[in-house]
Design a protein around this motif. Structure first.
Motif, PDB file in Angstrom:
ATOM      1  N   ARG A  90       0.832  -1.213   0.000  1.00  0.00           N
ATOM      2  CA  ARG A  90       0.000   0.000   0.000  1.00  0.00           C
ATOM      3  C   ARG A  90       0.870   1.268   0.000  1.00  0.00           C
ATOM      4  N   ARG A  91       1.914   1.223   0.842  1.00  0.00           N
ATOM      5  CA  ARG A  91       2.823   2.371   0.863  1.00  0.00           C
ATOM      6  C   ARG A  91       3.506   2.553  -0.485  1.00  0.00           C
ATOM      7  N   LEU A  92       3.900   1.394  -1.046  1.00  0.00           N
ATOM      8  CA  LEU A  92       4.535   1.461  -2.355  1.00  0.00           C
ATOM      9  C   LEU A  92       3.581   2.050  -3.387  1.00  0.00           C
ATOM     10  N   ASN A  93       2.328   1.632  -3.311  1.00  0.00           N
ATOM     11  CA  ASN A  93       1.331   2.182  -4.238  1.00  0.00           C
ATOM     12  C   ASN A  93       1.138   3.670  -4.029  1.00  0.00           C
ATOM     13  N   SER A 119       2.098   6.385  -6.642  1.00  0.00           N
ATOM     14  CA  SER A 119       1.105   7.378  -7.089  1.00  0.00           C
ATOM     15  C   SER A 119       1.624   8.789  -6.880  1.00  0.00           C
ATOM     16  N   LEU A 120       2.282   8.976  -5.706  1.00  0.00           N
ATOM     17  CA  LEU A 120       2.855  10.283  -5.441  1.00  0.00           C
ATOM     18  C   LEU A 120       3.959  10.601  -6.439  1.00  0.00           C
ATOM     19  N   TYR A 121       4.801   9.610  -6.694  1.00  0.00           N
ATOM     20  CA  TYR A 121       5.863   9.807  -7.690  1.00  0.00           C
ATOM     21  C   TYR A 121       5.279  10.124  -9.052  1.00  0.00           C
ATOM     22  N   GLU A 122       4.243   9.382  -9.421  1.00  0.00           N
ATOM     23  CA  GLU A 122       3.602   9.637 -10.708  1.00  0.00           C
ATOM     24  C   GLU A 122       3.034  11.052 -10.759  1.00  0.00           C
ATOM     25  N   GLU A 123       2.404  11.460  -9.641  1.00  0.00           N
ATOM     26  CA  GLU A 123       1.803  12.798  -9.609  1.00  0.00           C
ATOM     27  C   GLU A 123       2.878  13.875  -9.659  1.00  0.00           C
ATOM     28  N   HIS A 129       3.280  16.339 -12.611  1.00  0.00           N
ATOM     29  CA  HIS A 129       2.931  17.734 -12.326  1.00  0.00           C
ATOM     30  C   HIS A 129       4.087  18.486 -11.709  1.00  0.00           C
ATOM     31  N   THR A 130       5.308  18.143 -12.089  1.00  0.00           N
ATOM     32  CA  THR A 130       6.469  18.830 -11.529  1.00  0.00           C
ATOM     33  C   THR A 130       6.573  20.278 -11.960  1.00  0.00           C
ATOM     34  N   ALA A 155       8.657   9.824 -19.572  1.00  0.00           N
ATOM     35  CA  ALA A 155       8.552  11.261 -19.870  1.00  0.00           C
ATOM     36  C   ALA A 155       7.151  11.720 -19.510  1.00  0.00           C
ATOM     37  N   ASN A 156       7.052  12.884 -18.891  1.00  0.00           N
ATOM     38  CA  ASN A 156       5.719  13.381 -18.529  1.00  0.00           C
ATOM     39  C   ASN A 156       5.073  14.082 -19.725  1.00  0.00           C
TER      40      ASN A 156
END
Length: 761
Positions: free
Chosen positions: A206-209, A213-217, A221-222, A238-239
């Motif tokens: 769950r933490r990994l997910n 998800s946070l990494y993806e966000e 959205h960097t 690439a974003n």
């Protein structure tokens, strides 16, 4: 296919094994246990068909058949009713075990039942929980009691006689403890560890997910277009911003491609592995007009690179504009905007560099050229045409001077030149001839020929200065003393000392005017019969040390510094109270007050004079105005206009120093003067100098023809006085009659001296 079916049925395929679900695990275990138990019962059922039936065997066969039927039924219902099926399954085994142990005399059947009972705790742990398993373990103490009590069912008949099936008590304890406690406890420990690990793994998952998800966000959205690649330049991710910046379509795939496929470094030296540089400028391969700056951030844990992209196309354009602007500003800072000649600072830098490059015996000349009367040209032809004249002059000067000459436009109509010299031109007349030869005598503009006059200030390198700044300063000093007659003025040290003295005197004069240290002295003017008929007010400056400064000196300095209006205002304000007292005492002797053109051109002073005339109606009878003809503004139409206004107020206008300055016959008519004053330089040679005598006669005749009175000044002998009276001079002034004296000499003791020497009405 059959294996896949069994995997799916027993819930042991890869999809089920990859995730932990307790109910799925229990259902899988139940299916396996029921299936293999059914197979055992089925084997017993088949084996029974080939054995001779006895009473006890028939009972066993019936129980076995019933249980087999029940187990087969559980296989169909266990998927939907897992818990109930588990209870029924365990109950069935319990029933079978108890039945075989208590009712059957067959030792094998008894062992079969005993195994069933001893297996219950382990199965309960798999299907339910540890507490239920522990409960069944203690319940099996009853089974153990039945075994050790010597039940007949545990006897076995062998060929040697009757032998108990479990003759060893220790073996019975070992079997009971192992199956009822050891294995369930061991399996419970294993399952507890697995459940704990599974719970921990679920938490980590769950933490990994969440982190993913946070990494993806964050990655998406960097705020910057971002690309993740390995050290070989392979794009891993690439974003959307990066896709948009690189101009990718939805069908374009950037993952697993090379970064070189999209970006091209501008610097060829960094072309290989450019993504490993901290910052590098690149061009987009799809559109080389788009420039992108790549900033690298190393991910040390993985050896990958996070590349942040920035579109710098507009920055590159702005930078180019800035470069162009700097070049333009450099031209504006270092060159004159009109002529494109070096300005002051650039000129000095070039001259100083040239001086340092030459040998010690090298010499040269610096000179400043000033175009005379350029303001008149500017007013006559307009600013644009005047600029054309300056531009034409600059081009002509450049064409006539050698390439070794450095030329500059300082400001306005001043041009500076540094000219390398040979020994022949160290003689001043040769240098003047050289400069004169390069200066154009006239300039053509729109078909018209304009005559150009110059004034030149000259200084020699080494003799008059060692740097460009010193030479220019000395040229400026020399230029101050050039005029329409002596147009070529050379710097000398005495000239500098004179200018320094004048500067210091100017500072002292300014302070003296502020403190009202300059006082009025009065010199009598007498009629031919010797009576004092008027005075001339003269300014005198006595310094703190008691010495007097010549009025010719400080008046000239005041005129150069623009201090004459302030000085005249102070003197006039000090004279008005005296005239007020004389008017009240009926002393009818007017005082002549000297004015140069600078005072009359000053609006504030002229307004003061007109205001005093309006406030004191008698002032025009007591105050005469002497206009110095040597002033260069005598020809200004504004002077004529203001003198006419003063004349209308009743003031007597006198022209001072006639014949030495700017007045002409036409201007003499235009100026509303009623008095003409002959300068002392024409009177001093009398009566012996015939030329001066003829000039005085003609001046007196001119004044009579214009109905003007004549005043002669500078009379020092009786012969001069008698001659001028005979020639018809109206008023006489000079040391022969009286020297100038402080105004207080005439006002002390209630103006006693003034009353004695003048007629009182």
């Amino acid at each position: 296919m059959l294996i896949d079916f069994f995997k799916a049925y027993f819930l042991v395929d890869s999809d089920q094994l990859s995730q932990y679900d307790k109910s799925t695990f229990q259902q899988s275990a139940l299916r396996i246990l029921i299936t293999f138990t059914s197979l055992v019962f089925l084997g017993v059922e088949l084996n029974s068909l080939f054995i001779t039936s006895v009473a006890e065997s028939e009972l066993f066969l019936v129980i076995n058949s019933l249980c087999l039927a029940l187990l087969v039924g559980l296989l169909f219902f266990c998927k939907k009713y897992t818990q109930i099926s588990s209870l029924i399954f365990l109950s069935t085994l319990t029933f079978i075990g108890l039945s075989l142990v208590t009712l059957s005399n067959d030792a094998h059947a008894a062992k079969y039942g005993l195994i069933s009972l001893y297996s219950l705790p382990l199965m309960a742990r798999l299907l339910f929980n540890f507490r239920f398993s522990l409960l069944l373990s203690f319940a099996n103490l009853g089974s153990f009691y039945l075994i050790v009590s010597g039940s007949h069912s545990l006897e076995a008949h062998t060929s040697t006689g009757v032998v108990p099936a479990f003759t060893s008590f220790y073996f019975q304890i070992l079997t009971f403890v192992t199956l009822n406690f050891a294995l369930p406890f061991a399996v419970s420990r294993i399952m507890y560890t697995l459940e704990h690990n599974t719970t921990h793994l679920e938490s980590l998952y769950r933490r990994l997910n969440r982190n993913y998800s946070l990494y993806e966000e964050i990655f998406e959205h960097t705020g910057n277009p971002t690309i993740l690649c390995n050290k070989y330049g392979k794009v891993l991710k690439a974003n959307r911003s990066a896709h948009h910046l690189l101009g990718l379509n939805e069908t374009d795939k950037i993952e697993n491609s090379k970064i070189q496929s999209w970006l091209m470094p501008l610097n060829k030296k960094t072309e290989r592995y450019f993504w490993q540089s901290n910052a590098v400028e690149c061009a987009l391969k799809r559109d080389t007009d788009v420039f992108i700056e790549v900033h690298r951030a190393t991910l040390t844990n993985h050896g990958h690179y996070m590349l942040h992209l920035q579109n710098i196309t507009h920055l590159k354009a702005m930078k180019q504009e800035l470069v162009n602007s700097q070049e333009t500003n450099s031209r504006l800072v270092h060159f004159d905007a009109l002529t494109r000649l070096p300005n002051f600072q650039n000129f000095c830098n070039q001259v100083n560099r040239k001086i340092k490059q030459e040998t010690n015996h090298y010499t040269g000349a610096m000179f400043i050229i000033r175009i005379s009367q350029f303001k008149l040209l500017n007013k006559q032809y307009g600013k644009d045409n005047a600029n054309r004249i300056i531009l034409s002059f600059a081009k002509t000067l450049q064409s006539k001077l050698s390439d070794q000459t450095i030329i500059s436009r300082l400001r306005g109509v001043k041009f500076a030149c540094f000219l390398p010299l040979g020994q022949a031109y160290l003689i001043q007349r040769n240098l003047s001839a050289l400069i004169k030869s390069v200066l154009p005598e006239h300039i053509r503009m729109d078909g018209k020929v304009l005559n150009i006059d110059f004034q030149v200030g000259i200084a020699y390198y080494q003799n008059d200065g060692q740097t460009a700044e010193q030479l220019l300063e000395h040229c400026e000093m020399a230029l101050e003393y050039s005029n329409s007659v002596e147009r070529y003025s050379y710097y000398d040290h005495q000239l500098e000392n004179k200018l320094v003295q004048e500067h210091q005197l100017g500072l002292q004069l300014g302070d003296a005017i502020k403190r009202n240290d300059i006082a009025l002295w009065l010199q009598p003017q007498v009629s031919p019969d010797g009576q004092v008929c008027s005075f001339e007010a003269l300014a005198r400056w006595q310094k703190a040390d008691g010495n007097f400064v010549s009025p010719f000196v400080f008046i000239a300095v005041a005129e150069k510094l623009g201090l004459l209006p302030t000085l005249a205002e102070n003197l006039l304000r000090s004279l008005i109270p005296v005239l007020q007292d004389w008017h009240d005492e009926h002393i009818r002797t007017p005082v002549a007050f000297n004015l140069a053109g600078q005072e009359l051109m000053n609006d504030a002073f002229f307004a003061l004079l007109m205001s005093l005339a309006a406030d004191h109606s008698w002032l025009s009878d007591m105050l005469e105005l002497e206009i110095t003809e040597t002033s260069p503004v005598m020809t200004n139409p504004l002077i004529h206009k203001r003198l006419k206004a003063l004349h209308q107020y009743g003031f007597v206008i006198a022209i001072d120093d006639f014949g030495t300055g700017q007045a002409t016959m036409g201007q003499l008519i235009d100026i509303p003067a009623t008095v003409l004053k002959i300068d002392r330089r024409f009177v001093s040679p009398l009566p012996d100098d015939q030329r001066h005598l003829d000039i005085v006669k003609s001046t007196i005749q001119l004044a009579r023809s214009l109905d003007m009175k004549v005043i002669a000044e500078g009379i020092e002998t009786k012969e001069q006085a008698n001659l001028l009276i005979a020639l018809g001079c109206n008023t006489l002034q000079g040391y022969y009659f009286a020297k100038p004296a402080p105004m207080t000499d005439w006002t002390n003791n209630n103006h006693q001296k003034a009353k004695e020497l003048r007629m009182v009405y």
